[in-house]
Design an enzyme around this catalytic site. Structure first.
Site, PDB file in Angstrom:
ATOM      1  N   CYS A 116       3.349   1.088  -7.160  1.00 52.76           N
ATOM      2  CA  CYS A 116       2.149   1.887  -6.846  1.00 52.76           C
ATOM      3  C   CYS A 116       1.817   2.922  -7.928  1.00 52.76           C
ATOM      4  O   CYS A 116       0.729   3.486  -7.924  1.00 52.76           O
ATOM      5  CB  CYS A 116       2.306   2.574  -5.500  1.00 52.76           C
ATOM      6  SG  CYS A 116       2.493   1.424  -4.149  1.00 52.76           S
ATOM      7  N   HIS A 256      -2.216   9.078  -4.919  1.00 53.64           N
ATOM      8  CA  HIS A 256      -1.974   7.719  -4.411  1.00 53.64           C
ATOM      9  C   HIS A 256      -2.190   7.732  -2.902  1.00 53.64           C
ATOM     10  O   HIS A 256      -1.800   8.687  -2.212  1.00 53.64           O
ATOM     11  CB  HIS A 256      -0.538   7.315  -4.756  1.00 53.64           C
ATOM     12  CG  HIS A 256      -0.128   6.016  -4.167  1.00 53.64           C
ATOM     13  ND1 HIS A 256      -0.908   4.889  -4.255  1.00 53.64           N
ATOM     14  CD2 HIS A 256       0.989   5.655  -3.471  1.00 53.64           C
ATOM     15  CE1 HIS A 256      -0.292   3.886  -3.648  1.00 53.64           C
ATOM     16  NE2 HIS A 256       0.858   4.327  -3.158  1.00 53.64           N
ATOM     17  N   ASN A 286      -3.326   1.386   1.708  1.00 51.58           N
ATOM     18  CA  ASN A 286      -2.616   1.502   0.434  1.00 51.58           C
ATOM     19  C   ASN A 286      -2.795   0.199  -0.344  1.00 51.58           C
ATOM     20  O   ASN A 286      -2.201  -0.825   0.002  1.00 51.58           O
ATOM     21  CB  ASN A 286      -1.136   1.777   0.722  1.00 51.58           C
ATOM     22  CG  ASN A 286      -0.292   1.894  -0.534  1.00 51.58           C
ATOM     23  OD1 ASN A 286      -0.757   1.595  -1.639  1.00 51.58           O
ATOM     24  ND2 ASN A 286       0.951   2.308  -0.368  1.00 51.58           N
TER      25      ASN A 286
HETATM   26  O1  UT7 Z   1       3.140   3.267  -1.708  1.00 56.42           O
HETATM   27  C1  UT7 Z   1       4.493   3.016  -1.604  1.00 56.42           C
HETATM   28  C2  UT7 Z   1       5.180   4.103  -0.942  1.00 56.42           C
HETATM   29  N1  UT7 Z   1       5.188   3.938   0.484  1.00 56.42           N
HETATM   30  C3  UT7 Z   1       5.018   4.995   1.274  1.00 56.42           C
HETATM   31  O2  UT7 Z   1       4.749   6.068   0.792  1.00 56.42           O
HETATM   32  C4  UT7 Z   1       5.257   4.851   2.761  1.00 56.42           C
HETATM   33  C5  UT7 Z   1       6.123   5.997   3.246  1.00 56.42           C
HETATM   34  N2  UT7 Z   1       6.475   5.963   4.647  1.00 56.42           N
HETATM   35  C6  UT7 Z   1       5.563   6.167   5.636  1.00 56.42           C
HETATM   36  O3  UT7 Z   1       4.383   6.275   5.380  1.00 56.42           O
HETATM   37  C7  UT7 Z   1       6.063   6.317   7.051  1.00 56.42           C
HETATM   38  O4  UT7 Z   1       7.455   6.505   7.061  1.00 56.42           O
HETATM   39  C8  UT7 Z   1       5.707   5.101   7.967  1.00 56.42           C
HETATM   40  C9  UT7 Z   1       4.219   5.052   8.182  1.00 56.42           C
HETATM   41  C10 UT7 Z   1       6.202   3.804   7.341  1.00 56.42           C
HETATM   42  C11 UT7 Z   1       6.384   5.269   9.335  1.00 56.42           C
HETATM   43  O5  UT7 Z   1       5.986   6.509   9.923  1.00 56.42           O
HETATM   44  P1  UT7 Z   1       7.083   7.506  10.502  1.00 56.42           P
HETATM   45  O6  UT7 Z   1       6.364   8.658  11.072  1.00 56.42           O
HETATM   46  O7  UT7 Z   1       8.075   7.773   9.412  1.00 56.42           O
HETATM   47  O8  UT7 Z   1       7.682   6.672  11.683  1.00 56.42           O
HETATM   48  P2  UT7 Z   1       9.223   6.380  11.970  1.00 56.42           P
HETATM   49  O9  UT7 Z   1       9.709   5.265  11.125  1.00 56.42           O
HETATM   50  O10 UT7 Z   1       9.986   7.663  11.965  1.00 56.42           O
HETATM   51  O11 UT7 Z   1       9.131   5.865  13.460  1.00 56.42           O
HETATM   52  C12 UT7 Z   1       8.786   6.756  14.560  1.00 56.42           C
HETATM   53  C13 UT7 Z   1       8.595   5.906  15.809  1.00 56.42           C
HETATM   54  C14 UT7 Z   1       9.704   4.897  16.026  1.00 56.42           C
HETATM   55  O12 UT7 Z   1       9.944   4.799  17.408  1.00 56.42           O
HETATM   56  P3  UT7 Z   1      11.211   5.531  18.083  1.00 56.42           P
HETATM   57  O13 UT7 Z   1      12.415   4.971  17.391  1.00 56.42           O
HETATM   58  O14 UT7 Z   1      11.028   7.001  17.797  1.00 56.42           O
HETATM   59  O15 UT7 Z   1      11.090   5.182  19.528  1.00 56.42           O
HETATM   60  C15 UT7 Z   1       9.101   3.608  15.528  1.00 56.42           C
HETATM   61  O16 UT7 Z   1       9.660   2.469  16.148  1.00 56.42           O
HETATM   62  O17 UT7 Z   1       7.392   5.157  15.679  1.00 56.42           O
HETATM   63  C16 UT7 Z   1       7.658   3.779  15.936  1.00 56.42           C
HETATM   64  N3  UT7 Z   1       6.730   2.975  15.155  1.00 56.42           N
HETATM   65  C17 UT7 Z   1       5.516   2.615  15.623  1.00 56.42           C
HETATM   66  N4  UT7 Z   1       4.883   2.846  16.776  1.00 56.42           N
HETATM   67  C18 UT7 Z   1       3.652   2.341  16.926  1.00 56.42           C
HETATM   68  C19 UT7 Z   1       6.875   2.497  13.890  1.00 56.42           C
HETATM   69  N5  UT7 Z   1       5.780   1.817  13.528  1.00 56.42           N
HETATM   70  C20 UT7 Z   1       4.921   1.869  14.583  1.00 56.42           C
HETATM   71  C21 UT7 Z   1       3.629   1.363  14.791  1.00 56.42           C
HETATM   72  N6  UT7 Z   1       3.028   1.621  15.974  1.00 56.42           N
HETATM   73  N7  UT7 Z   1       2.947   0.649  13.867  1.00 56.42           N
END
Ligand code: UT7
Length: 332
Positions: A116, A256, A286
């Site tokens: 990216c 980005h 993205n």
């Molecule tokens: O360009 C390359 C670089 N990439 C990035 O910069 C991406 C960086 N990471 C992120 O943007 C975020 O970490 C994500 C968008 C990938 C995930 O968001 P998050 O706030 O970090 O969520 P998390 O992984 O901490 O998950 C929180 C909760 C979990 O449930 P529990 O375990 O708390 O019950 C996940 O299972 O959200 C759940 N979850 C979802 N719920 C509904 C994860 N994905 C989803 C979803 N819909 N799509």
């Protein structure tokens, strides 16, 4: 002799017509518009879903628009740099396909791979080439068909990404404008957190890999998020401080577009109001290498000659950085 600076003299862009919105996604995976908007900030993304079309299709649309807009004869282009993580083929480079399709046959073309951060790294490279005095016109394309490497059953990753291409023309000037400073870094320790495990020379595609989806993007979101916020904020802070830039003399921040919460954190580090931050993540997601040139493409009309711009990016590797540019022309 007067110092030569590298300026962007035009921007082209292309996004596919097909729209995949959060409502449709919520029928494919266990998610909701509310969750995606709150945690990522993407409402919809464009996908290149026509059979047989790869990254070079979007890239050449963006480049053709760029050449037309800037009245550039393709035969006068000296070099073509394509930054992508989703090339049409392993061999040859997508850059060589773009060069051929757009008739830039007096140039040489090559790929630059920095995930990216690719367009930012390519822009820094092009600036060095222009400043050397040996190159007069360089086309840089940031293009990615992320849908070709996304697992649409992985709810943590698939809502983030979209497809698109942005192209910029870089030329010399002796005016007090252009690419001023950059702070670019890479840390190979990022490998396990954001990678495609199979399909390269270390682990060629096999039936095992296909069965276990190892040919698709693997992302440990929380870890990547932390590194992205820390490193992008640090990079923009360094660039601002060493160029005496602050919220009063920075005209635009171009981050980005990976997650709206990461964009917010970068804006906070510079104490910038959000109306000075280019954001299009809500409708494109993205698009990896394409996010920065596509942001310029969308906001081009609002840019003025002499505006102070700060770019920042973060991607797999990890790769990241920030750069300072004085914009070269009135957009309107
Ligand atoms: O360009 C390359 C670089 N990439 C990035 O910069 C991406 C960086 N990471 C992120 O943007 C975020 O970490 C994500 C968008 C990938 C995930 O968001 P998050 O706030 O970090 O969520 P998390 O992984 O901490 O998950 C929180 C909760 C979990 O449930 P529990 O375990 O708390 O019950 C996940 O299972 O959200 C759940 N979850 C979802 N719920 C509904 C994860 N994905 C989803 C979803 N819909 N799509």
């Amino acid at each position: 002799m007067e110092k030569i600076h590298a300026i962007i003299t035009g921007v082209g862009g292309y996004v596919p017509e097909y729209v995949l919105d959060n409502e449709q996604l919520s029928h494919m995976i266990d998610t909701s518009d509310e969750w995606i908007m709150a945690r990522i900030g993407v409402k919809e993304r464009r996908l290149l879903n026509e059979e047989g079309l790869g990254t070079s299709y979007m890239a050449r649309k963006a480049v053709k628009q760029l050449l037309e807009k800037t009245n550039t004869d393709p035969l006068t282009v000296d070099a073509v740099i394509c930054s992508t993580s989703t090339p049409d083929y392993q061999i040859p480079s997508t850059a060589s396909i773009i060069l051929g399709k757009c008739g830039m046959t007096n140039a040489h073309a090559f790929e630059l791979s920095a995930a990216c951060s690719g367009w930012l790294f390519a822009m820094d490279q092009a600036a060095c080439m222009i400043e050397s005095g040996r190159y007069k016109k360089i086309v840089i394309v940031g293009a990615d068909k992320m849908s070709s490497i996304i697992d649409y059953t992985d709810r943590q990753t698939c809502p983030i990404f979209g497809d698109g291409a942005g192209a910029t023309l870089v030329e010399p000037t002796t005016e007090d404008l252009g690419w001023r400073d950059s702070y670019l870094r890479t840390d190979g320790a990022g490998l396990p957190f954001l990678c495609i495990k199979s399909g390269g020379s270390a682990s060629p595609v096999s039936s095992f890999a296909l069965e276990h989806k190892l040919h698709l993007l693997h992302q440990e979101g929380r870890t990547v998020f932390k590194f992205a916020v820390t490193n992008m904020s640090d990079a923009v802070g360094r660039i601002a401080e060493r160029n005496n830039l602050n919220k009063d003399n920075i005209d635009w921040v171009i981050p980005h577009q990976a997650n709206v919460r990461i964009i917010d954190a970068v804006a906070k580090r510079l104490d910038m109001p959000m109306e000075k931050v280019m954001i299009n993540i809500q409708h494109y997601g993205n698009t990896s290498s394409a996010t920065l040139p596509l942001a310029l493409w969308e906001y081009e009309k609002q840019l003025r000659k002499g505006d102070n711009l700060i770019f920042t990016a973060f991607g797999a590797g990890f790769t990241w950085g920030a750069a300072y540019m004085k914009w070269g022309y009135d957009g309107a």
